[in-house]
Design an enzyme around this catalytic site. Structure first.
Site, mmCIF file in Angstrom:
data_model
loop_
_atom_site.group_PDB
_atom_site.id
_atom_site.type_symbol
_atom_site.label_atom_id
_atom_site.label_comp_id
_atom_site.label_asym_id
_atom_site.label_seq_id
_atom_site.Cartn_x
_atom_site.Cartn_y
_atom_site.Cartn_z
ATOM 1 N N ASN A 95 1.030 -1.304 0.077
ATOM 2 C CA ASN A 95 -0.047 -0.089 -0.014
ATOM 3 C C ASN A 95 1.104 1.169 0.010
ATOM 4 O O ASN A 95 1.382 1.743 1.048
ATOM 5 C CB ASN A 95 -1.032 0.090 1.205
ATOM 6 C CG ASN A 95 -1.787 1.403 1.198
ATOM 7 O OD1 ASN A 95 -1.867 2.053 0.440
ATOM 8 N ND2 ASN A 95 -2.793 1.068 2.354
ATOM 9 N N ARG A 135 -2.814 -2.002 -3.270
ATOM 10 C CA ARG A 135 -3.956 -1.220 -2.951
ATOM 11 C C ARG A 135 -4.064 -0.027 -4.103
ATOM 12 O O ARG A 135 -2.906 0.545 -4.085
ATOM 13 C CB ARG A 135 -4.166 -0.655 -1.684
ATOM 14 C CG ARG A 135 -5.216 0.103 -1.541
ATOM 15 C CD ARG A 135 -4.955 1.246 -0.186
ATOM 16 N NE ARG A 135 -6.155 2.289 -0.211
ATOM 17 C CZ ARG A 135 -6.082 3.203 0.466
ATOM 18 N NH1 ARG A 135 -4.894 3.817 0.913
ATOM 19 N NH2 ARG A 135 -7.164 3.777 0.619
ATOM 20 N N HIS A 148 -12.918 3.490 0.073
ATOM 21 C CA HIS A 148 -13.113 2.236 1.207
ATOM 22 C C HIS A 148 -13.781 1.010 0.722
ATOM 23 O O HIS A 148 -14.077 0.395 1.630
ATOM 24 C CB HIS A 148 -13.594 2.780 2.634
ATOM 25 C CG HIS A 148 -13.104 3.905 3.159
ATOM 26 N ND1 HIS A 148 -13.753 5.220 3.596
ATOM 27 C CD2 HIS A 148 -12.006 4.344 3.353
ATOM 28 C CE1 HIS A 148 -12.976 5.966 4.092
ATOM 29 N NE2 HIS A 148 -11.814 5.691 3.870
ATOM 30 N N ARG A 180 -11.633 16.519 6.990
ATOM 31 C CA ARG A 180 -12.288 17.087 5.866
ATOM 32 C C ARG A 180 -13.787 17.244 6.352
ATOM 33 O O ARG A 180 -14.347 16.628 7.326
ATOM 34 C CB ARG A 180 -12.521 15.748 4.954
ATOM 35 C CG ARG A 180 -11.322 15.095 4.310
ATOM 36 C CD ARG A 180 -11.587 14.005 3.294
ATOM 37 N NE ARG A 180 -10.187 13.358 2.942
ATOM 38 C CZ ARG A 180 -10.064 12.104 2.989
ATOM 39 N NH1 ARG A 180 -11.122 11.497 3.451
ATOM 40 N NH2 ARG A 180 -8.916 11.573 2.497
ATOM 41 N N GLU A 212 -8.155 -4.488 5.497
ATOM 42 C CA GLU A 212 -8.137 -4.314 3.904
ATOM 43 C C GLU A 212 -6.792 -5.275 3.411
ATOM 44 O O GLU A 212 -6.940 -5.619 2.348
ATOM 45 C CB GLU A 212 -7.794 -2.857 3.640
ATOM 46 C CG GLU A 212 -9.249 -2.261 4.189
ATOM 47 C CD GLU A 212 -8.867 -0.621 4.130
ATOM 48 O OE1 GLU A 212 -9.428 0.080 3.279
ATOM 49 O OE2 GLU A 212 -8.627 -0.148 5.304
#
Ligand code: AMP
Length: 401
Positions: free
Chosen positions: A7, A92, A181, A242, A385
């Site tokens: 990743n 990823r 996601h 965010r 993940e």
């Protein structure tokens, strides 16, 4: 068979070496500060054994992956006999655009399509590509698989993914809801089905991935039918830094009346808003909760705004699903924070959601945290993940002629 899951960020490379089909993690770690003036930092764990963090030379991702492979096969850190024991790399990749609704064995056309998606994810896809090229260079001939954050949401129907703009903006500029996601939403969906002894297509869920970045998904028959993130990860619920959903006219107002540049507004909404910006305390939910305990009213309001926004999405998704088998909390906040789950569910009494308070606050690992009287069960499922990427890579390896 050992699969190296990679990743890559612009200056980091996270990895896990996973044995399949046993799903045992043989080694994992992180190279940070790649390409910076100072030395990179290398963290490495083999099985249960943590090695001290060390400084390494990693001017680029190629050098970083070389460091990782060397650690896996040489000296006291070794967990493999030879480099050839790595049978595939699983990567990823943040954005797969509309081209990819599934993981892909990387060949020249797939590389080209990932490159095309760089314009949709300019901060992420170039780093993911650098990681793929580094692995191709390090072990030529070893297959590389791309697992996309967007792929799981490609099952959304047009009424869910379109924005109400004239068609040319979708056709020429590809502006639509993509969602992110996806690997995590898919993992927890499959895990829930597994523990219920069902197949994924038999479950309907509202999955809440609440971490540094957060998104919810409505999952019908194991497939994503809606999700809270949009064209970019900025849309949706309030996150660490965010803003999440905001009237887009605020952007024009900030530029025209606030005298801000486009870059400054981008920076404000992505990096200086959310929990951090509103509370002035931190982007980390643990700090927010500590500030709430210490009587900080602004932090308490930030927490409640965040929880209220999540609950509104849960309510909306409950309305559009024909049946909701469970609300699933996952990721750093969703898995670890009973107080946040309680704050969210406090706004869901109207649809009959009731937590078992003791169980929710003490919960660790996988399982339900709702009371038996709850009309919708509430579950916590730790996400994984990396394991999902390893499984997808393994499945593609098995399917090869
Ligand atoms: P992730 O992006 O999934 O790694 O999640 C990271 C975030 O999880 C951190 O920024 C923290 O805000 C949050 N987190 C981790 N542990 C806890 C905890 N025990 N309570 C509240 N938040 C937590």
């Amino acid at each position: 068979m050992h699969i190296l899951v990679v990743n890559c960020g612009s200056s980091s490379l996270k990895f896990q070496l996973i044995a399949l089909p046993s799903e045992r993690v043989a080694a994992k770690g992180l190279v940070e500060r790649i390409g910076q003036a100072v030395n990179a930092q290398f963290r490495y764990t083999a099985g249960e054994r943590d090695f001290p963090k060390k400084a390494v030379k990693a001017p680029d991702h190629s050098a970083a992956i070389q460091q990782v492979i060397t650690a896996l096969v040489e000296g006291e850190t070794a967990v493999l006999k030879a480099k050839s024991d790595i049978v595939a790399f699983g990567h990823r990749v943040v954005h797969g655009g509309e081209q990819f609704s599934d993981s892909q064995l990387i060949d020249a056309p797939v590389m080209k399509a990932i490159k095309q998606c760089c314009e949709l994810a300019p901060l992420h896809n170039p780093a993911n590509l650098a990681g793929i090229c580094a692995c191709q260079e390090a072990l030529p001939g070893v297959p590389n698989v791309a697992v996309f954050d967007t792929a799981f949401h490609q099952t959304m129907q047009p009424h869910a993914f379109h924005y109400a703009l004239p068609p040319r903006y979708y056709e020429k500029l590809h502006i639509r809801r993509y969602g992110f996601h996806g690997t995590s939403h898919k993992y927890v969906t499959h895990k829930f089905a597994e523990v219920q002894k069902k197949t994924p297509d038999e479950v309907n869920l509202i999955t809440c991935h609440l971490g540094n970045g957060s998104s919810l998904a409505a999952v019908q028959n194991g497939r994503s039918v809606d999700t809270s993130m949009g064209f970019t990860p900025l849309q949706g619920v309030i996150m660490g830094t965010r803003s999440g959903d905001i009237d887009p006219a605020v952007v024009f107002y900030l530029i025209e009346q606030g005298g801000m540049t486009v870059d400054a507004v981008n920076d404000l909404l992505n990096k200086k808003s959310g929990l951090l910006g509103f509370s002035g305390v931190s982007s980390d939910m643990r700090d927010i909760l500590a500030a709430v305990d210490a009587g900080n009213e602004r932090a308490a309001l930030a927490l409640n705004m965040c929880a209220y926004g999540i609950a509104k999405y849960v309510g909306a998704y409950h309305a559009i699903l024909p049946r909701t088998d469970a609300i699933v909390f996952t990721a750093g906040i969703g898995e670890n924070s009973g107080p946040v789950r309680a704050a969210v569910c406090a706004h869901l009494a109207g649809i009959g959601v009731a937590l078992d308070d003791g169980r929710n606050m003490a919960h660790r690992g996988i399982g339900p945290v709702s009371s038996p009287s709850s009309r919708i069960p509430v579950w916590v499922i730790p996400t994984n993940e990396e394991l999902m990427i390893a499984r997808e890579t393994y499945n593609l390896m098995q399917a090869r002629p």
